[in-house]
Scaffold this motif. Structure first.
Motif, short mmCIF file in Angstrom:
data_model
loop_
_atom_site.label_atom_id
_atom_site.label_comp_id
_atom_site.label_asym_id
_atom_site.label_seq_id
_atom_site.Cartn_x
_atom_site.Cartn_y
_atom_site.Cartn_z
N TRP A 1 47.87 49.63 38.42
CA TRP A 1 48.18 49.44 39.33
C TRP A 1 48.14 50.61 40.17
CZ3 TRP A 1 45.65 44.58 40.14
CH2 TRP A 1 45.72 44.79 41.27
N ASP A 2 47.11 50.78 41.55
CA ASP A 2 46.60 51.93 42.65
C ASP A 2 47.81 51.93 43.53
OD1 ASP A 2 45.98 49.26 43.84
OD2 ASP A 2 43.54 51.02 44.50
N SER A 3 48.41 51.30 43.75
CA SER A 3 49.90 51.24 44.77
C SER A 3 50.83 51.46 44.25
CB SER A 3 49.46 49.55 46.08
OG SER A 3 50.91 50.63 46.38
N ALA B 1 50.46 56.65 55.91
CA ALA B 1 49.97 55.82 53.92
C ALA B 1 50.74 56.47 53.15
CB ALA B 1 48.50 56.14 53.01
N ARG B 2 50.88 57.47 53.20
CA ARG B 2 52.47 57.60 52.58
C ARG B 2 53.33 58.14 52.61
NH1 ARG B 2 48.27 58.14 49.78
NH2 ARG B 2 47.26 60.09 48.42
N ASP C 1 54.31 54.40 51.63
CA ASP C 1 54.63 54.37 50.38
C ASP C 1 56.29 54.78 50.49
OD1 ASP C 1 52.45 53.74 49.70
OD2 ASP C 1 51.13 55.83 48.96
N ASP D 1 49.76 51.86 58.34
CA ASP D 1 48.91 52.07 56.98
C ASP D 1 48.33 51.03 57.06
OD1 ASP D 1 48.97 52.59 54.61
OD2 ASP D 1 49.55 50.79 53.81
N ASP E 1 56.31 42.95 52.11
CA ASP E 1 56.07 44.21 53.14
C ASP E 1 56.84 43.27 54.70
OD1 ASP E 1 54.81 46.28 51.51
OD2 ASP E 1 52.86 45.58 52.50
N ASN F 1 53.58 50.56 44.57
CA ASN F 1 54.70 49.61 45.55
C ASN F 1 54.19 47.93 45.51
OD1 ASN F 1 56.53 51.54 46.28
ND2 ASN F 1 55.52 51.38 48.67
N ALA F 2 52.50 48.01 45.47
CA ALA F 2 52.35 46.47 45.42
C ALA F 2 51.94 46.76 43.39
CB ALA F 2 50.59 46.33 45.80
N GLU G 1 52.72 39.90 47.74
CA GLU G 1 52.38 41.72 48.75
C GLU G 1 52.74 40.46 49.52
OE1 GLU G 1 49.48 45.77 49.56
OE2 GLU G 1 48.60 42.69 48.30
#
Length: 312
Positions: free
Chosen positions: A235-237, A197-198, A201, A179, A152, A239-240, A148
């Motif tokens: 997955w909840d993200s 956070a948005r 993303d 973030d 980033d 991008n991740a 991850e």
């Protein structure tokens, strides 16, 4: 010197500088920025239920002046100094050597059976409860962190420099830092950190998918592609998910699953296919990122050569 040539030179020089020196040890700009962000957040985010707009204003106050100043500097400096400025900015944003060192600090004691030291070291780079992790859990946590953060702190920095120069790199790193500081889904940050956070993303959407593609091309391609397409959406993200699903498939291991945090056990989808990760998996993840950087630099150089702007 044209844009393509200068971009290739800056990227290569920054990667070499990171390889030789690592991240700045003293006076790292992100450390000062983090302290400033923490102080502003404490002033503006005092009451429960603080509005989303306060978080948006805080983000703008912190990010916009710095990005404008960096862009002005890039415009104002003459060509030789402009190149040096770009190298220094990109170097300060890259963390390839840092990832290698942090990952190795977990892998070495884990490989020698020193689980306590491995737990302590992995606790420096992940937010989960390291003391509750077994050997496979420590290896999985470190591997996930490598994959991850490769997106980033390495590939996204290269992407934003190529797209928008030093100002693009700085904007991305500052948003990504906010973030990491404010993007929690708890009472304190659910509203205040929502814009950070948005926005994170958004700025990471394309770099994350280019990173997933890089992992796919350099690993077990069919498995990585299948895991990316079938597992990432769970997955909840946004991008991740693609990054870690493709990375797990490329390495041929299983990541994700339940993980212990301070608030209890968090259930997460499974990513990848194959055996549980071990100490060697951490090194393989680091190698995947390193080969990915080499691939990006080769593609850049080949593109410049094809455009007829490099002598070779």
């Amino acid at each position: 010197m044209d844009w393509i040539t200068s971009s290739v030179l800056v990227c290569v020089a920054a990667v070499v500088l990171d390889r030789c020196l690592g991240e700045p040890v003293r006076w790292h700009p992100l450390v000062g920025f983090g302290a400033l962000a923490n102080g502003l957040e404490q002033r503006l985010n005092r009451a429960r239920g603080t509005s989303v707009w306060r978080g948006a204003v805080a983000l703008a106050v912190l990010v916009v002046p710095i990005v404008v100043a960096v862009q002005a500097m890039a415009w104002w400096l003459p060509q030789p100094l402009n190149l040096l400025f770009g190298v220094l900015v990109l170097w300060s944003a890259l963390s390839l050597r840092g990832l290698t060192e942090h990952g190795g600090a977990v892998a070495v004691p884990l490989a020698t059976g020193n689980l306590g030291e491995a737990r302590a070291r992995v606790g420096w780079i992940v937010s989960r409860q390291a003391s509750a992790l077994d050997e496979a859990g420590v290896a999985a946590a470190a591997t996930e962190s490598m994959l991850e953060n490769g997106a980033d702190a390495v590939f996204a920095s290269l992407f934003w420099f190529l797209l928008a120069g030093p100002a693009g790199v700085v904007a991305h790193r500052l948003i990504n830092t906010l973030d990491a500081m404010w993007g929690y889904r708890n009472d304190r940050f659910l509203r205040f950190g929502r814009v950070a956070a948005r926005l994170d993303d958004v700025v990471n959407w394309l770099p994350a998918r280019l990173t997933a593609l890089t992992y796919t091309l350099l690993g077990r391609r069919r498995l990585a592609w299948r895991c990316w397409r079938s597992q990432a959406p769970a997955w909840d993200s946004p991008n991740a998910g693609p990054v870690m699903a493709a990375g797990a498939g490329a390495l041929g291991v299983t990541l994700g699953g339940p993980a212990p945090y301070a608030g209890g056990l968090k259930s997460r989808p499974r990513l990848g296919e194959g055996p549980a990760p071990d100490a060697a998996t951490i090194g393989r993840a680091i190698g995947l990122i390193q080969r990915g950087v080499c691939l990006w630099l080769l593609v850049l150089a080949a593109g410049a050569a094809a455009a007829g702007v490099l002598p070779w």
